[in-house]
Design a protein around this motif. Structure first.
Motif, PDB file in Angstrom:
ATOM      1  N   ASN A  82       5.563  37.228 -41.757  1.00 14.36           N
ATOM      2  CA  ASN A  82       4.787  36.275 -40.961  1.00 14.36           C
ATOM      3  C   ASN A  82       4.611  34.948 -41.693  1.00 14.36           C
ATOM      4  N   ARG A  83       4.335  34.997 -42.981  1.00  8.45           N
ATOM      5  CA  ARG A  83       4.165  33.765 -43.757  1.00  8.45           C
ATOM      6  C   ARG A  83       5.477  32.986 -43.820  1.00  8.45           C
ATOM      7  N   TRP A  84       6.579  33.710 -43.984  1.00  4.56           N
ATOM      8  CA  TRP A  84       7.892  33.061 -44.031  1.00  4.56           C
ATOM      9  C   TRP A  84       8.157  32.345 -42.708  1.00  4.56           C
ATOM     10  N   ASN A  85       7.862  33.015 -41.600  1.00  7.26           N
ATOM     11  CA  ASN A  85       8.083  32.415 -40.282  1.00  7.26           C
ATOM     12  C   ASN A  85       7.211  31.174 -40.073  1.00  7.26           C
ATOM     13  N   LYS A  86       5.946  31.237 -40.498  1.00  7.57           N
ATOM     14  CA  LYS A  86       5.052  30.087 -40.360  1.00  7.57           C
ATOM     15  C   LYS A  86       5.530  28.907 -41.212  1.00  7.57           C
ATOM     16  N   THR A  87       5.956  29.213 -42.439  1.00  8.71           N
ATOM     17  CA  THR A  87       6.442  28.162 -43.321  1.00  8.71           C
ATOM     18  C   THR A  87       7.716  27.548 -42.759  1.00  8.71           C
ATOM     19  N   LYS A  88       8.601  28.384 -42.242  1.00  2.00           N
ATOM     20  CA  LYS A  88       9.852  27.913 -41.650  1.00  2.00           C
ATOM     21  C   LYS A  88       9.558  27.017 -40.448  1.00  2.00           C
ATOM     22  N   GLN A  89       8.592  27.406 -39.638  1.00  9.21           N
ATOM     23  CA  GLN A  89       8.206  26.619 -38.471  1.00  9.21           C
ATOM     24  C   GLN A  89       7.659  25.249 -38.897  1.00  9.21           C
ATOM     25  N   CYS A  90       6.885  25.239 -39.959  1.00  5.32           N
ATOM     26  CA  CYS A  90       6.324  23.991 -40.475  1.00  5.32           C
ATOM     27  C   CYS A  90       7.440  23.074 -40.990  1.00  5.32           C
ATOM     28  N   ILE A  91       8.395  23.636 -41.689  1.00  5.13           N
ATOM     29  CA  ILE A  91       9.529  22.850 -42.196  1.00  5.13           C
ATOM     30  C   ILE A  91      10.330  22.282 -41.026  1.00  5.13           C
ATOM     31  N   ASN A  92      10.553  23.093 -40.000  1.00  2.48           N
ATOM     32  CA  ASN A  92      11.298  22.626 -38.828  1.00  2.48           C
ATOM     33  C   ASN A  92      10.582  21.479 -38.135  1.00  2.48           C
ATOM     34  N   LYS A  93       9.245  21.524 -38.084  1.00  8.15           N
ATOM     35  CA  LYS A  93       8.474  20.426 -37.493  1.00  8.15           C
ATOM     36  C   LYS A  93       8.683  19.139 -38.293  1.00  8.15           C
ATOM     37  N   LEU A  94       8.635  19.262 -39.624  1.00  9.68           N
ATOM     38  CA  LEU A  94       8.815  18.082 -40.473  1.00  9.68           C
ATOM     39  C   LEU A  94      10.211  17.493 -40.309  1.00  9.68           C
ATOM     40  N   HIS A  95      11.232  18.344 -40.250  1.00 12.46           N
ATOM     41  CA  HIS A  95      12.597  17.854 -40.068  1.00 12.46           C
ATOM     42  C   HIS A  95      12.751  17.172 -38.705  1.00 12.46           C
ATOM     43  N   GLY A  96      12.114  17.745 -37.686  1.00 11.99           N
ATOM     44  CA  GLY A  96      12.165  17.138 -36.355  1.00 11.99           C
ATOM     45  C   GLY A  96      11.495  15.780 -36.337  1.00 11.99           C
ATOM     46  N   LYS A  97      10.361  15.671 -37.019  1.00 12.90           N
ATOM     47  CA  LYS A  97       9.643  14.401 -37.085  1.00 12.90           C
ATOM     48  C   LYS A  97      10.497  13.340 -37.773  1.00 12.90           C
ATOM     49  N   THR A  98      11.127  13.715 -38.886  1.00  8.57           N
ATOM     50  CA  THR A  98      11.990  12.784 -39.610  1.00  8.57           C
ATOM     51  C   THR A  98      13.161  12.343 -38.740  1.00  8.57           C
ATOM     52  N   SER A  99      13.744  13.292 -38.024  1.00 10.25           N
ATOM     53  CA  SER A  99      14.867  12.979 -37.138  1.00 10.25           C
ATOM     54  C   SER A  99      14.450  12.000 -36.045  1.00 10.25           C
ATOM     55  N   ARG A 100      13.291  12.236 -35.449  1.00  7.49           N
ATOM     56  CA  ARG A 100      12.802  11.337 -34.402  1.00  7.49           C
ATOM     57  C   ARG A 100      12.496   9.951 -34.952  1.00  7.49           C
ATOM     58  N   GLN A 101      11.964   9.865 -36.187  1.00 13.22           N
ATOM     59  CA  GLN A 101      11.670   8.569 -36.794  1.00 13.22           C
ATOM     60  C   GLN A 101      12.953   7.783 -37.032  1.00 13.22           C
ATOM     61  N   ARG A 102      14.002   8.466 -37.511  1.00 10.30           N
ATOM     62  CA  ARG A 102      15.287   7.799 -37.745  1.00 10.30           C
ATOM     63  C   ARG A 102      15.870   7.289 -36.430  1.00 10.30           C
ATOM     64  N   PHE A 103      15.814   8.117 -35.401  1.00  8.20           N
ATOM     65  CA  PHE A 103      16.343   7.714 -34.101  1.00  8.20           C
ATOM     66  C   PHE A 103      15.566   6.529 -33.554  1.00  8.20           C
ATOM     67  N   ASN A 104      14.237   6.560 -33.692  1.00  9.53           N
ATOM     68  CA  ASN A 104      13.383   5.484 -33.202  1.00  9.53           C
ATOM     69  C   ASN A 104      13.707   4.172 -33.909  1.00  9.53           C
TER      70      ASN A 104
END
Length: 75
Positions: A13-35
């Protein structure tokens, strides 16, 4: 975050939560670059009347540079 993920037991469960958090950060970075790219593109398009794009064959340019550079006068 990625170090924390590496230390966790895979698929826990902790691994999944951490992975989800990392995916959110990568998505945010991707959206910032696109913007940023979109805003820059719009600014250039609004400032100029005509935009011309050229499709360069980069591999061919590199091979020509390898053959032609440095000039013979420098050798």
């Amino acid at each position: 975050m990625q170090r924390q993920l590496a230390r966790r037991n895979k698929c826990s469960n902790r691994w999944n939560k951490t992975k989800q958090c990392i995916n959110k950060l990568h998505g945010k970075t991707s959206r910032q670059r696109f913007n940023f790219a979109y805003k820059t593109l719009r600014q250039i398009a609004n400032e100029n009347e005509i935009l011309v794009f050229e499709d360069l064959n980069v591999q061919r340019c590199k091979s020509l540079m390898a053959v032609c550079w440095p000039p013979k006068s420098c050798r």
